[in-house]
Write an enzyme that holds these catalytic residues in place. Structure first.
Site, PDB file in Angstrom:
ATOM      1  N   HIS A 119     -55.413   4.926  22.146  1.00 31.08           N
ATOM      2  CA  HIS A 119     -55.631   5.353  23.533  1.00 31.08           C
ATOM      3  C   HIS A 119     -56.995   5.993  23.692  1.00 31.08           C
ATOM      4  O   HIS A 119     -57.685   5.783  24.672  1.00 31.08           O
ATOM      5  CB  HIS A 119     -54.574   6.371  23.959  1.00 31.08           C
ATOM      6  CG  HIS A 119     -53.183   5.905  23.728  1.00 31.08           C
ATOM      7  ND1 HIS A 119     -52.086   6.689  23.886  1.00 31.08           N
ATOM      8  CD2 HIS A 119     -52.726   4.697  23.345  1.00 31.08           C
ATOM      9  CE1 HIS A 119     -51.007   6.003  23.597  1.00 31.08           C
ATOM     10  NE2 HIS A 119     -51.375   4.799  23.253  1.00 31.08           N
ATOM     11  N   CYS A 177     -58.948 -12.881  32.056  1.00 28.08           N
ATOM     12  CA  CYS A 177     -59.271 -11.449  32.006  1.00 28.08           C
ATOM     13  C   CYS A 177     -59.254 -10.882  30.584  1.00 28.08           C
ATOM     14  O   CYS A 177     -59.249  -9.678  30.399  1.00 28.08           O
ATOM     15  CB  CYS A 177     -58.339 -10.656  32.905  1.00 28.08           C
ATOM     16  SG  CYS A 177     -56.604 -10.813  32.467  1.00 28.08           S
TER      17      CYS A 177
HETATM   18  C1  PEP Z   1     -55.046 -10.123  27.238  1.00 28.96           C
HETATM   19  O1  PEP Z   1     -54.061 -10.198  26.517  1.00 28.96           O
HETATM   20  O2  PEP Z   1     -56.003 -10.925  27.210  1.00 28.96           O
HETATM   21  C2  PEP Z   1     -55.153  -9.049  28.250  1.00 28.96           C
HETATM   22  C3  PEP Z   1     -56.113  -9.034  29.129  1.00 28.96           C
HETATM   23  O3  PEP Z   1     -54.243  -8.048  28.173  1.00 28.96           O
HETATM   24  P1  PEP Z   1     -54.278  -6.877  27.101  1.00 28.96           P
HETATM   25  O4  PEP Z   1     -55.575  -6.948  26.360  1.00 28.96           O
HETATM   26  O5  PEP Z   1     -54.124  -5.621  27.875  1.00 28.96           O
HETATM   27  O6  PEP Z   1     -53.097  -7.206  26.251  1.00 28.96           O
END
Ligand code: PEP
Ligand code: MG
Length: 756
Positions: free
Chosen positions: A368, A681
Site C-alpha cells: 500500500h 488500463c
Molecule cells: C490490471 O489488472 O491491469 C489492472 C488495471 O488492475 P490492477 O492492476 O489494479 O489489478
C-alpha cells in the site's frame, strides 16, 4: 552492583571517567588513547586495544595501551582473520585464558603481543553491524568473568556512539575510510520512479540513550519491569480491540509471546544486573539479536529475531518516553525518509513538498505504501536489506526509484552523476509539460484518448498537471486499503463526490472493489487460500456479498447525480457474472429513485477484461456491456500463468510476445466490429513501446499512471498508426516462434524517429 574480579574503581567510576574523556575538547586520537588507558587501568589489564572496521572490510588498530605504539594505524586484520577478525565476523564476544592455543590466533609481530596469553574481545555493534572490536589482554593465563565481558560490552556501546558520529574519520590513514561512514551502494526493488537526493530522516528515530551506567541497579530493575508490564498491557489492549484483525493481529500475538518469553526477559534482567540502565540493557540485548538476525540464513529464525527487534524498540520508547516516529511537522527540506516498514496513512502525514524520496526495508512494489508513494510521485525503493541499521540520521543519501539503487553517503562523483540524471529527468518532464495541451493525434490523424489511473484524493491534481483527458480507472479499493477500518458508505460517497467534482466536465470510470489476491484489507477476515490470485477476489466477493457491492454502487450513483457515470467490474470470468452485477446495479437505481435521490444522467456499465476465458466470449460480452477495459496486468499474468508480483517469473514473458499481441488484437477487432468502446488500463498502456503497439492494434483509449502521459503522448505525435499497423500485422503473421516482438518494434521506432 556486582564487582568485577579486578576493577579497582568499579565499572561506575570507569564509566564516569570515560564519559569525561568523551566530553573533553581534544582530538579523536587523544580521546581514544585516553579511553584505552582508562579501561586497561580500571580492568587491571596489561593491554586494551580498539580496532575499527574500515570501508575495505579490514580491521585497523586505532588505539592501544600495552601493544607497540608503532602498530597503531599500521596493523590490520581481515574480517575472519585472527581472534579480532573472528569476533567481527560472528559479532559475538570471545574470552580465552590461552589465546595462542586457539585455532584462529594470528600473530602480528609488529604489535609485540606474543607475551600476552589471555584475551577477551567484544564486538562494537550498531544496527547489528560490526563497527569495530574492543580487546583486553593479560600476560597470565587468566579466566575472565562474565561480568568483565559485560563491562566491555557496555564500553563498546560508548565506542559505537563515537564511531557512528564519524569523528574517527579525521584520524584514519589517508586514503582509507572507516566503514561506518563509507559510501555504500545498495540495491532494492524499484517502487516509485524518479531520482531523489537529500538527507536521511529516520521514520522511527533511533532512541538516544543519554545514560548508560545505572546509579541504582535495583531501581533500574523496577523501571525495566514496569516498562515491560506497560508494554504487555498495551499489546493486550490492541489484541482485545475487535477492529484489530488479520495480519496485524498475528504480529501482535507473536509480540505477546515474546513479551512473555523467559529467555528474553532473563537476558534483559541480567544486562541490568551488570550495572547499566534499563534502556542500555534493552539496547544491548537488541544489538545482539539484530546481529544474529543479519547473520542468520534460516528464514524462520530471522522472522523471530525480527519480532524480538521490534519488541525491543517498543520497550526502548516506553523507557525513554521518546516518540516512536519522526514528527512529520519537523521535517527538514530535502528529506529522504528511511523506514523499516511504514503504513500508507503514515506516509500521507508527512509534508509532500519536503520529501525527496523514500527507502524501505520491507515493503515491496505491491504494498500500500508503494501505491501511495507512486500517487505522491515520491521516488521510492523497497526491500533494501538493513537500511535502517546502515544509515544515521542526517546522512547524505540518493534514491533512484527507477533502477532500485540507493547510494548512502555517496562520493562526490557519484553524487554529481545523479544530480545530472535528476536534471535530465526534470528537463524531460519540462518537455512533457509543454505537451500538456497538445492533442494526442498521430501523424496520420488518429486521435488516442490518454486517461489517467487514480485511486486517492492525492492523485487528482495530476489530472490538471498532465492534461489527461479523464480518469480511465479509479481503483476504489485504495481507499479501503489505507483506511484503518472499513469505510462506511458515507465516506465512500464523499470520496467519489470529490473525484467527480475534481473532473467536472469529463466522465470518471470507477471500478468496484477489487480486493483479494495481493490486495488485503487488514481489518477484514482473510481466508487462507492456496492460490490467492486464483481465489476469492474482486467481483467474486462482490457477488457473494451483494450488500457490500450494493452499498458501493449506491455511493457511486449518489456521487454521480446529474452526470455521466461509468462503473466497471473487475475479474469477470464469464458474462453471467456481469449480468448478476448489472442486476444489483439496477436494484440500486430502483432503490435510489424510490427514495427520491437525483440519479446519474447516464449510467454506463462495463467489464474489465482480465481473465482469459472472456477472450472466448467476446461476442456475448460486447453485446451486453457499454464498454470494455482491458486490465492487462492481470490478463497477462493469467495468460502466461506467471504471478505478476513474483520477480522470478514476472519477467519471463513479454507483453509484446505474439500470443499476447494476438489476444489484444482480437479484443480491439471485436470492439471495432461491434462498435463497443474498448480501452486498456494496465501498466503496459503507459510504456511508450507497448503503447505504440497497442495503437497499431487499434486501441484508441489508454489509461495509465500520470507520469506516463507525457512520454506516451510524445510517442503518439510522431507515429504513423496505419503504417505501423501494416508492419505489425505482417510480423504477427510470421510463424517463427519469436518470444517477443519488442526488438522489432524498438527498431521500427528508431528508424522512424519515434521517441520511446
Ligand atoms: C490490471 O489488472 O491491469 C489492472 C488495471 O488492475 P490492477 O492492476 O489494479 O489489478
Ligand atoms: Mg487487475
Amino acid at each position: 552492583m556486582p564487582s568485577t574480579r579486578a576493577a579497582p574503581g568499579g565499572p561506575r567510576l570507569l564509566m564516569r571517567r570515560l564519559r569525561e574523556a568523551m566530553a573533553e575538547p581534544v582530538n579523536a586520537q587523544a580521546r581514544l588513547d585516553k579511553i584505552v588507558v582508562q579501561v586497561a587501568a580500571n580492568m587491571v589489564a596489561e593491554v586494551c586495544s580498539v580496532y575499527v572496521m574500515r570501508a575495505d572490510s579490514r580491521l585497523e588498530l586505532f588505539a592501544t595501551e600495552g601493544l607497540a605504539r608503532e602498530a597503531v594505524h599500521q596493523t590490520t586484520l581481515r574480517v575472519g582473520e585472527g581472534l579480532v577478525g573472528l569476533i567481527a565476523e560472528t559479532a559475538e564476544p570471545l574470552a580465552l585464558a590461552d589465546a595462542q592455543a586457539h585455532p584462529s590466533f594470528s600473530y602480528k609481530p609488529e604489535t609485540g603481543e606474543e607475551i600476552y596469553h589471555s584475551f577477551v574481545g567484544v564486538p562494537i555493534l550498531r544496527g547489528g553491524n560490526t563497527l569495530g572490536v574492543l580487546v583486553i589482554q593479560n600476560r597470565t593465563k587468566r579466566t575472565y568473568t562474565e561480568e568483565e565481558v559485560e563491562v566491555l560490552e557496555t564500553i563498546a556501546m560508548l565506542l559505537a556512539e563515537m564511531i557512528a558520529s564519524g569523528e574517527l574519520q579525521s584520524i584514519a590513514r589517508p586514503g582509507t575510510a572507516i566503514a561506518v561512514r563509507r559510501p555504500q551502494a545498495l540495491g532494492g526493488s524499484p517502487m516509485s520512479e524518479g531520482v531523489g537526493l537529500g538527507y536521511v530522516v529516520l521514520h522511527e528515530p533511533r532512541v538516544i540513550i543519554s545514560k548508560i551506567i545505572a546509579e541504582d541497579v535495583a531501581g533500574e530493575q523496577v523501571r525495566l519491569d514496569a516498562a515491560i508490564e506497560t508494554m504487555r498491557a498495551n499489546i493486550d489492549t490492541l489484541i482485545d480491540d475487535e477492529t484489530t484483525t488479520g495480519e496485524y493481529r498475528e504480529v501482535l500475538e507473536s509480540f505477546r509471546l515474546f513479551a512473555n518469553d523467559r529467555g528474553w526477559l532473563r537476558r534483559l534482567r541480567e544486562a541490568v544486573n551488570t550495572g547499566i540502565t534499563a534502556e542500555a540493557a534493552v539496547e544491548r540485548v537488541q544489538e545482539d539479536s539484530r546481529a544474529r538476525m543479519l547473520r542468520s540464513t534460516d528464514h524462520y529464525m530471522r522472522e523471530r529475531l525480527h519480532d524480538l527487534d521490534e519488541l525491543a524498540s517498543r520497550l526502548l520508547h516506553q523507557l525513554t518516553g521518546q516518540s516512536m516516529v519522526a514528527s512529520p511537522e519537523s521535517l527538514p527540506d530535502n528529506a529522504i525518509l528511511v523506514a523499516r516498514t511504514m503504513g500508507a496513512a503514515a506516509l500521507l502525514d508527512y509534508d509532500r513538498k519536503k520529501l525527496r524520496g523514500l527507502v524501505l526495508e520491507e515493503a515491496g512494489p505491491a504494498s500500500h505504501v508503494a501505491i501511495v508513494a507512486r500517487a505522491l510521485g515520491i521516488p521510492t525503493v523497497g526491500e533494501v536489506e538493513n537500511i535502517t541499521g546502515i544509515v544515521e540520521q542526517g546522512d547524505a543519501i540518493i534514491v533512484d526509484g527507477t533502477t532500485g539503487e540507493v547510494q548512502v553517503r555517496p562520493a562526490a562523483d557519484i553524487e554529481a552523476a545523479y544530480r545530472e540524471k535528476a536534471r535530465l529527468r526534470a528537463r524531460r518532464q519540462e518537455q512533457y509539460r509543454s505537451l500538456r495541451d497538445v492533442p494526442a493525434l498521430t501523424k496520420d490523424g488518429v486521435s488516442v484518448g490518454l486517461h489517467m489511473n487514480a485511486g486517492l484524493l492525492v492523485d487528482l491534481p495530476h489530472l490538471d498537471e498532465t492534461g489527461a483527458e479523464s480518469i480511465g480507472l479509479f481503483r476504489t479499493e485504495l481507499q479501503f486499503m489505507v483506511a484503518p477500518q472499513f469505510p462506511r458508505t458515507e465516506k465512500q460517497y464523499q470520496l467519489y463526490k470529490s473525484v467527480m467534482d475534481a473532473v467536472p466536465d469529463k466522465p470518471v470510470t470507477f471500478r468496484t472493489l477489487d480486493i483479494g489476491g495481493d490486495k488485503i484489507l487488514p481489518y477484514m477476515t482473510t481466508y487462507e487460500e492456496e492460490n490467492p490470485a486464483l481465489g476469492w477476489r474482486a467481483i467474486r466477493i462482490g457477488l457473494d456479498r451483494p450488500a457490500l457491492l450494493r452499498l458501493q454502487l449506491r455511493a457511486m450513483m449518489r456521487a454521480g447525480a446529474g452526470r455521466e457515470l461509468r462503473i466497471m467490474f473487475p475479474m469477470v470470468a464469464n458474462v453471467g457474472e456481469f449480468d448478476q452485477a448489472k442486476e444489483l446495479a439496477l436494484k440500486e437505481v430502483e432503490h435510489l429513485t424510490r427514495h427520491g435521490h437525483p440519479m446519474p444522467r447516464d449510467l454506463k456499465l462495463g467489464v474489465m477484461l482480465e481473465v482469459p476465458a472472456l477472450l472466448f466470449q467476446l461476442d456475448e460480452l460486447m453485446a451486453r456491456v457499454d464498454f470494455v477495459s482491458v486490465g492487462s496486468n492481470d490478463l497477462m499474468q493469467y495468460l502466461n500463468a506467471a504471478d505478476r508480483d513474483n520477480r522470478r517469473v514476472a519477467n519471463r514473458f513479454d507483453v509484446l510476445s505474439p500470443p499476447a499481441l494476438r489476444a489484444l488484437k482480437k479484443i480491439a477487432d471485436k470492439g471495432a466490429e461491434t462498435g463497443t468502446p474498448v480501452a486498456l488500463c494496465g501498466e503496459m498502456g503507459g510504456r511508450p513501446v507497448e503503447a505504440m503497439g497497442l495503437v497499431a492494434l487499434g486501441f484508441r483509449s489508454l489509461s495509465m499512471s500520470p507520469s506516463s502521459i507525457g512520454p506516451v503522448k510524445a510517442m503518439i505525435l510522431k507515429l504513423d498508426a496505419a503504417h505501423l499497423r501494416d508492419h505489425l500485422c505482417g510480423l504477427l503473421a510470421h510463424k517463427d516462434g519469436a518470444a517477443s516482438l519488442r526488438p522489432k518494434l524498438q527498431a521500427y521506432a528508431e528508424a522512424k524517429g519515434i521517441p520511446l
